[in-house]
Design an enzyme around this catalytic site. Sequence first.
Site, PDB file in Angstrom:
ATOM      1  N   GLU A   1       0.826  -1.200   0.000  1.00  0.00           N
ATOM      2  CA  GLU A   1       0.000   0.000   0.000  1.00  0.00           C
ATOM      3  C   GLU A   1       0.862   1.252   0.000  1.00  0.00           C
ATOM      4  OE1 GLU A   1      -4.028  -1.260   2.265  1.00  0.00           O
ATOM      5  OE2 GLU A   1      -2.294  -1.062   3.568  1.00  0.00           O
TER       6      GLU A   1
ATOM      7  N   CYS B   1       3.364   8.435   1.155  1.00  0.00           N
ATOM      8  CA  CYS B   1       3.976   7.504   2.092  1.00  0.00           C
ATOM      9  C   CYS B   1       4.095   6.174   1.342  1.00  0.00           C
ATOM     10  CB  CYS B   1       3.038   7.392   3.301  1.00  0.00           C
ATOM     11  SG  CYS B   1       3.520   6.195   4.525  1.00  0.00           S
TER      12      CYS B   1
ATOM     13  N   CYS C   1       6.818  -6.783   6.759  1.00  0.00           N
ATOM     14  CA  CYS C   1       7.956  -6.231   7.495  1.00  0.00           C
ATOM     15  C   CYS C   1       8.455  -7.289   8.464  1.00  0.00           C
ATOM     16  CB  CYS C   1       7.543  -4.970   8.268  1.00  0.00           C
ATOM     17  SG  CYS C   1       8.923  -4.131   9.105  1.00  0.00           S
TER      18      CYS C   1
ATOM     19  N   CYS D   1       7.332  -5.229  15.322  1.00  0.00           N
ATOM     20  CA  CYS D   1       6.830  -4.333  16.377  1.00  0.00           C
ATOM     21  C   CYS D   1       5.381  -4.707  16.702  1.00  0.00           C
ATOM     22  CB  CYS D   1       6.921  -2.875  15.929  1.00  0.00           C
ATOM     23  SG  CYS D   1       8.602  -2.369  15.489  1.00  0.00           S
TER      24      CYS D   1
ATOM     25  N   CYS E   1       2.208  -2.572  15.505  1.00  0.00           N
ATOM     26  CA  CYS E   1       2.104  -2.200  14.092  1.00  0.00           C
ATOM     27  C   CYS E   1       1.508  -3.355  13.292  1.00  0.00           C
ATOM     28  CB  CYS E   1       3.494  -1.856  13.555  1.00  0.00           C
ATOM     29  SG  CYS E   1       3.524  -1.515  11.781  1.00  0.00           S
TER      30      CYS E   1
ATOM     31  N   CYS F   1      -0.397   5.551  10.075  1.00  0.00           N
ATOM     32  CA  CYS F   1       0.837   4.869  10.483  1.00  0.00           C
ATOM     33  C   CYS F   1       0.519   3.559  11.186  1.00  0.00           C
ATOM     34  CB  CYS F   1       1.623   5.701  11.486  1.00  0.00           C
ATOM     35  SG  CYS F   1       2.146   7.270  10.854  1.00  0.00           S
TER      36      CYS F   1
HETATM   37  N1  SAH Z   1       9.818   0.533   9.512  1.00  0.00           N
HETATM   38  C1  SAH Z   1       9.959   1.968   9.504  1.00  0.00           C
HETATM   39  C2  SAH Z   1       8.953   2.678   8.632  1.00  0.00           C
HETATM   40  C3  SAH Z   1       7.480   2.284   8.685  1.00  0.00           C
HETATM   41  S1  SAH Z   1       6.443   2.705  10.024  1.00  0.00           S
HETATM   42  C4  SAH Z   1       9.888   2.496  10.905  1.00  0.00           C
HETATM   43  O1  SAH Z   1       9.517   1.764  11.796  1.00  0.00           O
HETATM   44  O2  SAH Z   1      10.260   3.646  11.113  1.00  0.00           O
HETATM   45  C5  SAH Z   1       6.170   4.430  10.067  1.00  0.00           C
HETATM   46  C6  SAH Z   1       5.917   4.924  11.500  1.00  0.00           C
HETATM   47  O3  SAH Z   1       4.637   4.506  12.014  1.00  0.00           O
HETATM   48  C7  SAH Z   1       6.946   4.373  12.478  1.00  0.00           C
HETATM   49  O4  SAH Z   1       7.371   5.390  13.324  1.00  0.00           O
HETATM   50  C8  SAH Z   1       6.131   3.347  13.213  1.00  0.00           C
HETATM   51  O5  SAH Z   1       6.698   3.023  14.436  1.00  0.00           O
HETATM   52  C9  SAH Z   1       4.796   4.038  13.335  1.00  0.00           C
HETATM   53  N2  SAH Z   1       3.695   3.155  13.712  1.00  0.00           N
HETATM   54  C10 SAH Z   1       3.609   1.830  13.523  1.00  0.00           C
HETATM   55  N3  SAH Z   1       2.448   1.353  14.002  1.00  0.00           N
HETATM   56  C11 SAH Z   1       1.785   2.408  14.518  1.00  0.00           C
HETATM   57  C12 SAH Z   1       0.513   2.553  15.141  1.00  0.00           C
HETATM   58  N4  SAH Z   1      -0.296   1.513  15.327  1.00  0.00           N
HETATM   59  N5  SAH Z   1       0.152   3.795  15.545  1.00  0.00           N
HETATM   60  C13 SAH Z   1       0.964   4.852  15.325  1.00  0.00           C
HETATM   61  N6  SAH Z   1       2.160   4.761  14.743  1.00  0.00           N
HETATM   62  C14 SAH Z   1       2.578   3.562  14.338  1.00  0.00           C
END
Ligand code: SAH
Length: 399
Positions: A115, A128, A135, A139, A142, A366
């Site tokens: 996406e 974005c 991934c 985390c 996420c 995000c």
């Molecule tokens: N892998 C990279 C880029 C993708 S995520 C990274 O982690 O930086 C982009 C951003 O969204 C990151 O800061 C990630 O931690 C954040 N993110 C992931 N899940 C989220 C959620 N459920 N709510 C808010 N931010 C989130």
Amino acid sequence: MTAETTAPRAPLPLVFDAPRRAAKPPRHLADLTREQARAAVVELGHPAFRADQLARHYYAGVTDPAAMTDLPAATRTELVEALLPGLLTVVRHQSADGGRTRKTLWRLHDGALVESVLMRYPDRATVCISSQAGCGMACPFCATGQGGLTRNLSAAEIIGQAVAAAAAMANGEIPGGPGRLSNVVFMGMGEPLANYNRVRTTLGALLAPAPYGLGLAQRSVTVSTVGLVPAIRRLTEEGLNLTLAVSLHAPDDELRNTLVPVNTRWNVTEVLEAADAYARKTGRRYSIEYALIRDVNDQPFRADLLGSRLAKRLAHVNLIPLNPTPGSQWDASPLPAQREFVARLRAHGVSTTVRDTRGQDIDGACGQLAASEDVGVPGVALPQPQLEPTVELGAESDD
Ligand code: SAH
């Protein structure tokens, strides 16, 4: 799927190396250097400058041979098939914010789904983009991280998302009239620095002027990482003045080990030191991304710890009230906790904003990108605190 998969989730393993797929995406001009592209055209029996013409069309969003009137009609289709194969097929677009946020689900040649999200603001337009299908960084908050890693995207598959966004802006597909794509953030699916070489090629194409690129300004491109320290160092050596974003989410190793499991490899101190070195080299402030999760990482003592760690650093904090993801037990911090967190960071002299989250109702925000073809299966409908007009918290900003 067995019944066990509905039990509480065990932590996922970290995956640094993407599975190799049997079939690579077909060759595409955007994967090639200018010299390689010109050589490929010569090999097909055409003058080298045809490669430049093709590149100019591609980066302008033109892929229909009929529109390439500066190429001889008889060669257009052959050249397009050889060097501009369609790598990304739109599965669907979903819009929010009155059409100014548009999420696109793409299908790749092997069926993998990714996406991208285009967001138009009064003063800029940001896309974005995804760098991997899935991934491997695991985390737990996420949605992408919880789905695991399918594969790395090729450079042309990443670039194609930005090119499509630039074309959508230029063609007036987003309300507000024809406009220009100004910013790219690597905050879609995947860990960009775990797919370093392809992302490096992509950066070249985003920054290069026509005909071989989109001609974006270096500071308008943001690479966001969980904190792969050796790759941050490598990026530092590239001598590009990109914006670096580090997904910190906790100021202490104990909590960060669970929220960002790669912290067990490179801890908070090491990540911040690598980001400092980037800031010294580029003169650019870096961003600290921090998802505010109710009663998990939003306590006043953590705000103070974060504030004291960042006080003397060239860093800016972007707080993101957690976006809901399916199956997660976590929730966004309530507004008073957000305000308190901001106030404490600012009291330490740390520049802080709360991100104005776009696209939440289309799971385009995000951490919500999970690339499923199911429609009508919304993420968990947790109540979201509505951020007040941005003045007080100073909401910004995706870049
Ligand atoms: N892998 C990279 C880029 C993708 S995520 C990274 O982690 O930086 C982009 C951003 O969204 C990151 O800061 C990630 O931690 C954040 N993110 C992931 N899940 C989220 C959620 N459920 N709510 C808010 N931010 C989130």
